[in-house]
Design a protein around this motif. Structure first.
Motif, short mmCIF file in Angstrom:
data_model
loop_
_atom_site.label_atom_id
_atom_site.label_comp_id
_atom_site.label_asym_id
_atom_site.label_seq_id
_atom_site.Cartn_x
_atom_site.Cartn_y
_atom_site.Cartn_z
N ALA A 34 0.87 -1.17 0.00
CA ALA A 34 0.00 0.00 0.00
C ALA A 34 0.90 1.22 0.00
O ALA A 34 1.85 1.29 0.78
N GLY A 35 0.61 2.16 -0.87
CA GLY A 35 1.50 3.31 -0.94
C GLY A 35 0.83 4.50 -1.59
O GLY A 35 -0.28 4.41 -2.12
N TYR A 36 1.51 5.62 -1.51
CA TYR A 36 1.05 6.84 -2.15
C TYR A 36 2.25 7.42 -2.89
O TYR A 36 3.31 7.61 -2.31
N PRO A 37 2.10 7.65 -4.21
CA PRO A 37 3.29 8.01 -5.00
C PRO A 37 3.93 9.32 -4.55
O PRO A 37 3.22 10.28 -4.26
N ILE A 38 5.24 9.31 -4.46
CA ILE A 38 5.96 10.55 -4.17
C ILE A 38 7.39 10.42 -4.70
O ILE A 38 8.05 9.40 -4.51
N THR A 39 7.82 11.45 -5.40
CA THR A 39 9.19 11.50 -5.91
C THR A 39 10.16 11.58 -4.73
O THR A 39 9.86 12.29 -3.78
N PRO A 40 11.27 10.88 -4.74
CA PRO A 40 11.84 10.04 -5.80
C PRO A 40 11.64 8.53 -5.57
O PRO A 40 12.50 7.76 -5.93
N SER A 41 10.51 8.16 -4.97
CA SER A 41 10.31 6.75 -4.63
C SER A 41 9.34 6.05 -5.57
O SER A 41 9.15 4.83 -5.48
N ASN A 112 12.39 4.30 2.53
CA ASN A 112 12.40 5.76 2.44
C ASN A 112 13.53 6.17 1.50
O ASN A 112 14.70 5.98 1.81
N VAL A 113 13.16 6.71 0.34
CA VAL A 113 14.17 7.18 -0.63
C VAL A 113 14.40 8.65 -0.31
O VAL A 113 13.63 9.52 -0.72
N GLN A 114 15.46 8.91 0.45
CA GLN A 114 15.64 10.26 1.00
C GLN A 114 15.91 11.32 -0.06
O GLN A 114 16.76 11.15 -0.93
N ARG A 115 15.18 12.42 0.07
CA ARG A 115 15.39 13.59 -0.79
C ARG A 115 15.75 14.77 0.11
O ARG A 115 15.77 14.63 1.33
N GLY A 116 16.04 15.92 -0.51
CA GLY A 116 16.42 17.09 0.29
C GLY A 116 15.22 17.64 1.04
O GLY A 116 14.13 17.75 0.49
N GLY A 117 15.39 18.00 2.31
CA GLY A 117 14.34 18.60 3.11
C GLY A 117 14.88 19.82 3.80
O GLY A 117 15.97 20.27 3.45
N PRO A 118 14.23 20.38 4.81
CA PRO A 118 12.93 19.96 5.38
C PRO A 118 11.75 20.23 4.43
O PRO A 118 11.95 20.77 3.35
N THR A 124 13.29 16.20 -6.27
CA THR A 124 13.96 15.31 -7.22
C THR A 124 15.44 15.16 -6.91
O THR A 124 16.18 14.58 -7.69
N MET A 125 15.87 15.68 -5.75
CA MET A 125 17.32 15.71 -5.49
C MET A 125 17.67 15.05 -4.16
O MET A 125 16.86 14.97 -3.25
N VAL A 126 18.92 14.64 -4.08
CA VAL A 126 19.34 13.75 -3.00
C VAL A 126 19.48 14.44 -1.63
O VAL A 126 19.82 15.61 -1.54
N PRO A 364 30.17 17.88 5.94
CA PRO A 364 28.72 17.99 5.72
C PRO A 364 28.36 18.31 4.28
O PRO A 364 29.21 18.70 3.48
N HIS A 365 27.10 18.16 3.94
CA HIS A 365 26.56 18.62 2.66
C HIS A 365 25.08 18.88 2.91
O HIS A 365 24.39 18.03 3.47
N ALA A 366 24.59 20.04 2.49
CA ALA A 366 23.22 20.42 2.82
C ALA A 366 22.19 19.68 1.98
O ALA A 366 21.00 19.70 2.29
N GLY A 367 22.62 19.02 0.89
CA GLY A 367 21.67 18.25 0.09
C GLY A 367 21.51 18.79 -1.31
O GLY A 367 21.87 19.94 -1.60
#
Lengths: 387, 177
Positions: A34-41, A112-118, A124-126, A364-367
């Protein structure tokens, strides 16, 4: 038990990490998603929706992520091996019921395909900034298991592990990819089904009138009854006794919650996985995971060419954290350098375990991208100069 | 030796599929390491779109292009965005009906082709423009053996379109003298 051949697409494929996660899940026996589509997953959910009709699985696109995690918990109690996949805001929405899965001791997998947050951040980015959230994101005390693949091949392999550990310890397990690994396409070798070991569900064989759903033995993991086996039982997110009935007391809380934590802690050596390279004579040890581990290796090569003695600790499982090993190495090195696409998360874990016995530095890298190997190299250089 | 290849165009031109074919050809049918990744806008069609393929005998650690060896451009926007990352002696391949490269830096080797027009007039199917491009790319760069590309096309395009796609590939391949 071996994998059911119907779900194993044996051969050499060219797949992205998201799709390799889907293939790993199906190979591991996942038959409810069961899922709900969301980039990048989304590629993971897409492939599962394509493949499930071939294997008799049930795919449901839910109304949101809260419903998605709740549906897989229910399906697990119906007997299915289950998974959901999400990213960014989606994993935040799932946090409450990841806690429910922990409290009900429900085997299930959350990728969880992690993308940049918060927030919506960089869809679409790491990013790699959900590491502490994976550990602490739901309220209350608990332990979690999480894997961090650095390639599509490992996304496949680690997803199978995640399903196995979920069954062994009756707990949700997180596959913590990052967008880079999720979207990168590489060769993935899927072995024959009879070489893939699958952990069976721990089903109870207690007499129907004697079954206690939360009674446990030495390994602290209770045996499970699932709907349709003929047992009458009750499960609740409230603090519960061994019958599964709510009992909101200090005594019962003390009986239940320390065991939920201890079943992972006491078995941590069975779960913890890392690669260690060149630490024997190292002055500096780089700690990294996911895509950052690959990029770190370039900086390590650069540093070794310049005569700096650098070792490497690559986390395959991020949680539980390899506390003992990090503490041991701290005694004989000058410094740790932690490389991650966030502003310091595993860095603090390393620092905690090093406990002042060596320096801990962060690259570090901010994403939104991966590190420049030169930037990591500069931190290694600094780490080697520590007195 | 590491080779860094960028293919760029609009969403809908088959740019990503082209990247998959090159990467699959190199890694599965030519036994090298090949990492392919993609970048796209929020729109499904019409927006700038690109794929990068890294091919190496050794393990690929850094997952993105740093300086490209080859740029294949199927749109002006994609060309303008990525021409700057080409190495000083890089290879530029472009569709002349869609890209006007203007002054290109000395040292860059330039190979124009009318891929879309060839797909339309010779095969009657504009949709295989990307495969005509791949044929030309294979002939020009020899980055991946022709046989490996053919195998990768056969296992990547929809069943029933294999012959058409192989014709398109040959059309592009033979366009390079």
């Amino acid at each position: 038990m071996k994998a059911d051949p119907i779900g194993v697409r044996t051969g050499t494929l060219y797949l992205d990490g998201d799709r390799a996660t889907a293939e790993g899940a199906i190979a591991a026996g996942c038959r409810f998603f069961a899922g709900y589509p969301i980039t990048p997953s989304t590629e993971c959910a897409e492939l599962i929706s394509e493949r499930f009709p071939e294997v008799g699985g049930i795919f449901i696109q839910m109304e949101d992520e809260i419903a998605s995690i709740t549906a897989i918990i229910g399906a697990a109690w119906g007997g299915a091996r289950t998974m959901t996949v999400t990213s960014g805001p989606g994993i935040s929405l799932m946090m409450e019921n990841i806690g429910l899965a922990i409290m009900l001791e429900t085997p299930c997998v959350v990728a969880n395909v992690q993308r940049g947050g918060p927030s919506t951040g960089l869809p679409t980015m790491v990013g790699q900034a959900d590491v502490m959230q994976a550990r602490w994101g739901s309220h209350g005390d608990y332990e979690i298991i999480a894997y961090s693949p650095q390639s599509p091949q490992e996304a496949f392999d680690f997803t199978i592990k995640a399903f196995n550990m979920a069954e062994r310890y009756r707990t949700p397990v997180i596959v913590l990819l990052d967008e880079c690994v999720g979207h990168m396409v590489e060769k993935v070798v899927i072995p024959p089904a009879d070489t893939i070991e699958i952990e069976p569900r721990r089903l109870t064989d207690a007499a129907k009138d004697e079954y206690l759903p939360f009674a446990y033995g030495d390994d602290l993991v209770p045996d499970m009854a699932i709907a349709g086996m003929g047992y009458r039982f009750h499960v609740t997110g409230l603090t519960h006794d061994e019958r599964g009935y709510p009992e909101m007391s200090v005594r019962c809380q003390e009986w239940l919650v320390p065991r939920l934590v201890a079943k992972i802690r006491q078995n941590a050596d069975d779960i913890i996985e890392f690669d260690e390279e060149n630490t024997d004579d190292a002055d500096v040890v780089v700690v990294s995971y996911g895509i950052s581990a690959r990029v770190s290796r370039m900086a390590i090569d650069l540093a070794r060419e310049k005569g700096i003695k650098v070792g490497f600790l690559r986390l395959r499982a991020i949680w539980p954290f390899p506390e003992k090993r990090v503490a041991e190495l701290a005694k004989k090195i000058k410094s740790y350098v932690v490389v991650e696409i966030n502003l310091g998360q595993i860095y603090y874990e390393v620092q905690r375990c090093a406990a002042g016995r060596c320096e801990t530095l962060l690259s570090p890298h901010a994403g939104g991208g991966v590190h420049d190997p030169e930037d990591i190299f500069k931190v290694i250089e600094k780490g080697a100069k520590v007195k | 030796m590491r080779r860094e290849i960028r293919i760029t165009g609009f969403g809908g031109q088959g740019v990503i599929l082209s990247g998959v074919i090159v990467g699959k050809a190199a890694s599965i049918y030519d036994n090298k390491n090949a990492t392919m990744s993609q970048a796209y806008g929020p729109e499904a069609r019409g927006s700038a779109c690109s794929t990068q393929i890294l091919v190496d005998d050794k393990e690929i650690l850094y997952p993105y292009i740093r300086k490209s060896d080859v740029l294949v451009a199927m749109s002006q926007e994609g060309f303008s965005k990525f021409v700057g990352e080409l190495k000083a002696d890089g290879v530029l391949i472009y569709d002349e009906d869609m890209v006007n490269p203007g002054e290109v830096k000395k040292g860059i080797k330039v190979y124009p082709i009318k891929a879309q027009r060839m797909a339309e007039t010779d095969l009657g199917r504009k949709i295989v423009t990307n495969i005509v491009m791949l044929g030309f790319f294979t002939a020009v760069t020899q980055a991946v053996p022709k046989e490996a590309m053919v195998e990768a096309i056969k296992t990547s395009v929809p069943k029933g379109t294999i012959d058409l796609n192989l014709k398109a590939f040959d059309l592009g391949y033979d366009a390079f003298e």
